[in-house]
Design an enzyme around this catalytic site. Sequence first.
Site, PDB file in Angstrom:
ATOM      1  N   ASP A   1     -57.181   4.264   8.894  1.00 36.03           N
ATOM      2  CA  ASP A   1     -57.860   5.286   8.103  1.00 36.03           C
ATOM      3  C   ASP A   1     -56.931   5.605   6.925  1.00 36.03           C
ATOM      4  O   ASP A   1     -55.847   6.164   7.103  1.00 36.03           O
ATOM      5  CB  ASP A   1     -58.103   6.532   8.980  1.00 36.03           C
ATOM      6  CG  ASP A   1     -58.841   7.637   8.233  1.00 36.03           C
ATOM      7  OD1 ASP A   1     -58.714   7.716   7.001  1.00 36.03           O
ATOM      8  OD2 ASP A   1     -59.529   8.438   8.897  1.00 36.03           O
TER       9      ASP A   1
ATOM     10  N   LYS B   1     -63.249  13.000   0.601  1.00 34.22           N
ATOM     11  CA  LYS B   1     -61.961  13.568   0.192  1.00 34.22           C
ATOM     12  C   LYS B   1     -61.550  13.009  -1.179  1.00 34.22           C
ATOM     13  O   LYS B   1     -62.235  13.238  -2.145  1.00 34.22           O
ATOM     14  CB  LYS B   1     -60.918  13.282   1.260  1.00 34.22           C
ATOM     15  CG  LYS B   1     -61.426  13.447   2.695  1.00 34.22           C
ATOM     16  CD  LYS B   1     -61.840  14.865   3.019  1.00 34.22           C
ATOM     17  CE  LYS B   1     -61.976  15.103   4.488  1.00 34.22           C
ATOM     18  NZ  LYS B   1     -63.231  15.437   5.043  1.00 34.22           N
TER      19      LYS B   1
HETATM   20  N1  PLP Z   1     -60.604  10.764   8.453  1.00 32.94           N
HETATM   21  C1  PLP Z   1     -59.809  11.769   8.070  1.00 32.94           C
HETATM   22  C2  PLP Z   1     -58.342  11.506   7.920  1.00 32.94           C
HETATM   23  C3  PLP Z   1     -60.335  13.036   7.809  1.00 32.94           C
HETATM   24  O1  PLP Z   1     -59.515  14.027   7.436  1.00 32.94           O
HETATM   25  C4  PLP Z   1     -61.728  13.245   7.966  1.00 32.94           C
HETATM   26  C5  PLP Z   1     -62.351  14.573   7.718  1.00 32.94           C
HETATM   27  O2  PLP Z   1     -61.697  15.566   7.511  1.00 32.94           O
HETATM   28  C6  PLP Z   1     -62.528  12.185   8.397  1.00 32.94           C
HETATM   29  C7  PLP Z   1     -61.945  10.958   8.607  1.00 32.94           C
HETATM   30  C8  PLP Z   1     -64.011  12.357   8.602  1.00 32.94           C
HETATM   31  O3  PLP Z   1     -64.659  12.331   7.375  1.00 32.94           O
HETATM   32  P1  PLP Z   1     -66.087  13.027   7.080  1.00 32.94           P
HETATM   33  O4  PLP Z   1     -65.910  14.490   7.198  1.00 32.94           O
HETATM   34  O5  PLP Z   1     -66.413  12.542   5.701  1.00 32.94           O
HETATM   35  O6  PLP Z   1     -67.041  12.485   8.104  1.00 32.94           O
END
Ligand code: PLP
Length: 387
Positions: free
Chosen positions: A177, A202
């Site tokens: 990620d 983000k």
């Molecule tokens: N990965 C990370 C590191 C995150 O901080 C977040 C959400 O805060 C996600 C994935 C999930 O993303 P989403 O809220 O767009 O589904």
Amino acid sequence: MAKTYRRIDTQLVHAGTPEPRILGAVALPIFQSANFEYAGESGYDAIRYIRLNNTPNHLALHRLLAAIEHAPAALVATSGMAAISSTLLSVLGAGDHLLAQNCLYGGTFELIASDFPRLGIEHTFIDGDDPLSWQAAIRPNTRAIYVEAMTNPLLEVADLRAVVRFARDCGLISIIDGTFASPVNFHPIDVGFDLVVHSATKYLNGHSDIVGGAVIGSTELIERITHRMNHLGGSMDPHAAFLLYRGLKTLALRVRQQNQSALTIAKFLSNHGAVTRVNYPGLETHPGHARARELFEGFGGMLSFELEGDTERAERFMYGTRIPIVAASLGGVETLLTRPATTSHAGMSAEQRRQLGISDRLIRLSVGVEATDELIDDFAQALGSYQ
Ligand code: PLP
């Protein structure tokens, strides 16, 4: 042949643009059409339909994200969690086992810890810094290893090169990620990861006005994930795709400003008497500093810290600031403050958080693009009144 561009700044502005431009439009218009006239497509995945993630807005994003992540293919999704769940459900099935880093974003953590066991998918949470323990945790049915570029909210940097070597040696698919680092600061595909996922909500979009996700990797893996996501239904809406494509154009400008500002703020906080701990990989005192220096082009716009005193005092500080907004999420142009124990990591038990070092008074800061000196003045006044 499609034009190619060398540097991320140029790619962000031009890569992915349809050639020739549609009716000459400089900005790619929104194709707000659920379905498209049949044009001889063969096969379910090729029919033009929003759920199949293949309208002009989707395709432009796929080309752009593949270019900036140095990979052959990409796929957008309706949220980061849609990208993550579709990716994991494409490489894992009932009876398979996953190795996952122990300090993941709360939603991913819960997906793996609570939802996957009901589907017959097993997991072991691993310390990203301890390759010897991975060997002990691997099983004959282990298929993949999943980590984050920088952990949320402690900004730890796992031994990412060792993860790639381990995955190759053991025949696992390596998934990272990259949300916290963004493609401006880190290119996981260059290091050898098979797949990169992002919450496009983000940094990629950067304006706190959509949710979105993305997964980037080889053509073969992205085709597999596309097919799965077409059934799971996690496609991105064209209006969100339009906004994401627009937001991406300024990604490099935003992230470089955020890198610089976060480093200055981290130094200010670590020199302040009321601050007892600052977690930022750009600080030499951070345990992941050497690794971050070697892997990343910038240390990012996220940091976390603790003040003297209890949770209530942490809250007083947060609400004593004038510029930041107290809100969950991150990576936008506006500075945000949150306590992970009540937001991103509320799904974990207090004991799980304690084991990971996430105290209830820990404050997470997502640095926006406001003037750095004005943010520091604001933190100084909020810390002053707090003392
Ligand atoms: N990965 C990370 C590191 C995150 O901080 C977040 C959400 O805060 C996600 C994935 C999930 O993303 P989403 O809220 O767009 O589904």
